[in-house]
Design an enzyme around this catalytic site. Sequence first.
Site, PDB file in Angstrom:
ATOM      1  CG  HIS A   1      -1.711  -0.052  -8.100  1.00  0.00           C
ATOM      2  ND1 HIS A   1      -2.291   0.629  -7.059  1.00  0.00           N
ATOM      3  CD2 HIS A   1      -1.788  -1.373  -7.762  1.00  0.00           C
ATOM      4  CE1 HIS A   1      -2.705  -0.231  -6.133  1.00  0.00           C
ATOM      5  NE2 HIS A   1      -2.404  -1.451  -6.543  1.00  0.00           N
TER       6      HIS A   1
ATOM      7  NE  ARG B   1      -3.403  -0.990  -0.303  1.00  0.00           N
ATOM      8  CZ  ARG B   1      -3.980  -1.196  -1.481  1.00  0.00           C
ATOM      9  NH1 ARG B   1      -3.591  -2.198  -2.247  1.00  0.00           N
ATOM     10  NH2 ARG B   1      -4.950  -0.403  -1.893  1.00  0.00           N
TER      11      ARG B   1
END
Length: 311
Positions: free
Chosen positions: A275, A227
């Site tokens: 990502h 994260r």
Amino acid sequence: MALLIETGLSDWMSDDDIANEIRKMHPDTDVRTPDTIGDAGEITMVAVVGLQNDHPKRLPNLKLVQKLGAGVETIVSNPNLPDHVRIARLKPDAPAQGIAEWFVAYILHRQRNMAFHEAAQRKSEWLPKAPGFSPDTVVGVLGLGHIGARSARMLRAIGFQVVGWSRSPKEIEGVTCLHGDDALPKVLGQCDHVCAILPSTPQTIGLFDADMLAAMKPGSQLLNAGRGDLIDESALIEALDRGTPGRAVLDVTNKEPLPADSPLWAHPGVTITPHVSGWHLGEALADVAENFRRLSSGAPLLHEVDRTRGY
């Protein structure tokens, strides 16, 4: 009862693609998209990448939010989500494999001096440079859940020394597993590469602050596919300027997309990927359909999130 697919993304699988895959697996499932939603009061489950603030209001009979991925921190913390609405995440093999491959790719890129040789080629220079020797290289994996354990095993199979860290005790064959807050700086101090795949929780947000970054081995590489809020990005830039760590490879950032004016883009010690490490869902859509069936029948859900723990 109906299942709504609403990713809110334009650069990934479309809602229709996901809905069609689920229909193939379970033809009797009532699967809808924003274009075919019909009566919103019939929606009892929504599959999302991120929960929109107005979802609970738009879907008055919502019972389950299914995350199309692993990280659920923004869903758990959504103040508009009623307490009775359950949350489930995915633990599929395909993105776990992809994230492990991402770690391996960027570790080998540095081990084999690929950037150095590419730069030499552009200048037509023949410059031999010794690559890193895997048996002498220590790789740390922070977070030993489904994805972290997969990554640790893959790295060990290549021949690296692998040290794993988690908050609670874990055992992985061939991997030295340590746990607890006191052990983390010791792990960081011995690792040439550190692979972070931790969830976002109150305990991990900002974990890599100035002090934790200073505990890393000088010249080491920090790779984050967990994260974005794990790392204090301002502290990271200052740490990279000092050489501890020597490089950062980030597939996740505090704000996504990463703003164009972020100094991370231009820093010579940073590599950014948007990502993409765990791109493919693979067989995971079967779990989405199965959770809809279980929700409808009252059976226990797959990979249900404990909202008090955050994962």
